[in-house]
Design a protein around this motif. Structure first.
Motif, short mmCIF file in Angstrom:
data_model
loop_
_atom_site.label_atom_id
_atom_site.label_comp_id
_atom_site.label_asym_id
_atom_site.label_seq_id
_atom_site.Cartn_x
_atom_site.Cartn_y
_atom_site.Cartn_z
N GLU A 44 14.52 39.22 -26.99
CA GLU A 44 14.36 38.67 -28.33
C GLU A 44 13.94 37.22 -28.24
OE1 GLU A 44 17.14 37.86 -32.35
OE2 GLU A 44 18.03 38.63 -30.48
N THR A 45 13.11 36.78 -29.19
CA THR A 45 12.84 35.36 -29.36
C THR A 45 13.07 34.99 -30.81
OG1 THR A 45 10.47 35.62 -29.83
CG2 THR A 45 11.12 35.34 -27.52
N ASN A 101 11.79 42.85 -28.43
CA ASN A 101 11.09 43.78 -27.55
C ASN A 101 11.64 45.19 -27.71
OD1 ASN A 101 9.04 42.39 -26.10
ND2 ASN A 101 10.60 41.35 -24.87
N VAL A 102 10.75 46.15 -27.61
CA VAL A 102 11.13 47.56 -27.60
C VAL A 102 11.08 48.04 -26.16
CG1 VAL A 102 10.57 49.89 -28.40
CG2 VAL A 102 10.21 47.92 -29.92
N GLU A 147 3.98 46.37 -32.77
CA GLU A 147 2.89 46.48 -31.79
C GLU A 147 3.38 47.41 -30.69
OE1 GLU A 147 -1.04 45.04 -31.06
OE2 GLU A 147 0.32 43.96 -32.40
N LEU A 148 2.71 48.56 -30.54
CA LEU A 148 3.02 49.50 -29.48
C LEU A 148 1.94 49.39 -28.41
CD1 LEU A 148 4.12 52.61 -31.58
CD2 LEU A 148 5.54 50.77 -30.63
N GLY A 207 6.66 47.99 -26.34
CA GLY A 207 6.20 47.45 -27.60
C GLY A 207 7.10 46.32 -28.06
N HIS A 208 6.80 45.80 -29.23
CA HIS A 208 7.68 44.79 -29.83
C HIS A 208 7.54 44.87 -31.35
CE1 HIS A 208 3.92 42.33 -29.89
NE2 HIS A 208 4.44 41.90 -31.02
N VAL A 209 8.49 44.28 -32.04
CA VAL A 209 8.43 44.15 -33.49
C VAL A 209 8.59 42.68 -33.85
CG1 VAL A 209 9.31 46.48 -33.93
CG2 VAL A 209 10.92 44.56 -33.80
#
Length: 367
Positions: free
Chosen positions: A202-203, A298-299, A324-325, A337-339
């Motif tokens: 995480e950021t 982050n996923v 974003e996958l 991916g991330h959200v």
């Protein structure tokens, strides 16, 4: 993600990929599959390009030097990139420039590591592979003389390690800057980076409870490193904030960086677009934020195999969610991916990001 930015700028991108299945090869139309450690492969590829840039730091510097001798623009160049490839060289250069670093020493055997620990007042200490480590790989926390011996018994002979003090840090910060060949530079707001088992999960941007004075000091530090090393493109300076508020440099990355993925939706100009602008020596874009708070989560690969279908729930629940996958096969712990979420209230923004990421990993809301 860099290719998507290139489309908007009208830039033609040619990709040298390790295999046809890698993420960028799934979207880029001009793909050469080959070994980036093979000089002939890289030189033949580069002959068709005006400028070379990277999404990782592992291309051998000898190959990049040869490209420069061929007249190919390499950005960042090997003289800069070596400081992201080799932790020992990085520590030596930064220390000589007065950049704050943890106490460190290159060690080649267990006795030298044990001696370093004794000079630190005892264990724990940290040992890092000088080359090749990432996402917690190639990093070891050493708690005893016995563990020092075990480490060297398991490490390939001749591979140097960098021993560092164990920093009892309050948190990790990321200072992201971009520099062009002509010397123009911009600095993004400082992010707090939250790590789980050595992996960024995480950021938070801007970093909570970081004073304006401290944030500017971190930005100046990163801009100074970019100038001193003559970096072209994105430079991510990963920092550890000590309990007393002082910061030390942990790592350098000379490419668009995971801690800057928030910029895709939270900044006026993403790190990917600014990297390309810098590489082509175009005027750099505005790095400031669009909202008071932006959170990237982050996923990591979990129990959900069909990620696109899982977005149905996530988007229905949060219409402002951005995802974003990466087109990667789902494997446990792999970044797939991330959200991004953004808004006025940090607690709400974090809650939304955590729910979406956890749902995509299969750890929330699938009952």
């Amino acid at each position: 993600m860099m290719y998507a930015a290139s489309v908007r700028l009208g830039i033609t991108v040619r990709l040298l990929a390790e295999g046809p299945e890698v993420s960028a090869a799934q979207v880029c139309h001009d793909v050469v599959v080959g070994d980036y450690t093979d000089p002939a492969t890289v030189r033949a590829f580069a002959a068709e390009c005006d400028v070379i840039t990277f999404d990782h730091e592992h291309v051998p510097t000898s190959i990049l030097t040869a490209l420069e001798e061929d007249g190919i623009a390499v950005r960042p160049g090997p003289a800069a990139l070596i400081h992201a490839q080799d932790k020992a060289i990085m520590r030596e250069r930064l220390s000589a420039a007065g950049i704050p670093c943890p106490d460190w020493r290159v060690v080649t055997n267990a006795a030298e590591l044990q001696s370093f620990a004794a000079d630190q007042g005892g264990y724990p200490v940290v040992a890092k592979a000088a080359r090749g480590g990432y996402d917690g790989k190639g990093v070891w926390k050493i708690d005893s003389d016995g563990e020092a011996v075990e480490l060297f018994e398991g490490v390939t002979d001749g591979v140097p390690l960098v021993a560092e003090e164990f920093v009892d840090f309050r948190r990790e910060l990321s200072a992201l800057v971009v520099r062009s060949p002509s010397g123009q530079a911009v600095a993004y707001p400082i992010s707090e980076s939250i790590q789980t088992h050595g992996i960024c999960t995480e950021t938070i941007t801007p970093a909570p409870e970081l004073s304006d004075e401290a944030a500017v000091a971190c930005q100046r530090l990163a801009l100074g490193v970019a100038h001193d090393l003559e970096v072209v493109g994105v430079l991510a300076v990963e920092l550890m904030e000590r309990r007393d508020g002082q910061v030390v440099v942990n790592e350098l990355a000379m490419r668009p960086h995971n801690t800057g993925h928030w910029t895709l939706d939270g900044s006026h100009t993403s790190q990917f677009e600014n990297h390309l602008r810098a590489v082509l020596d175009l005027p750099l874009g505005d790095p400031s934020t669009r909202a008071p708070w932006t959170v990237m989560a982050n996923v990591l690969g979990g129990t959900v195999a069909d990620l696109p279908s899982a977005l149905l729930h996530c988007f229905a629940r949060d219409r402002r969610l951005r995802a974003e996958l990466y087109g990667k096969d789902v494997k446990p712990g792999r970044k797939v991916g991330h959200v991004n979420t953004f808004g006025d209230e940090l607690d709400d923004v974090r809650r939304r990001a955590h729910h979406a990421a956890n749902y995509l990993m299969g750890t929330e809301g699938h009952d």
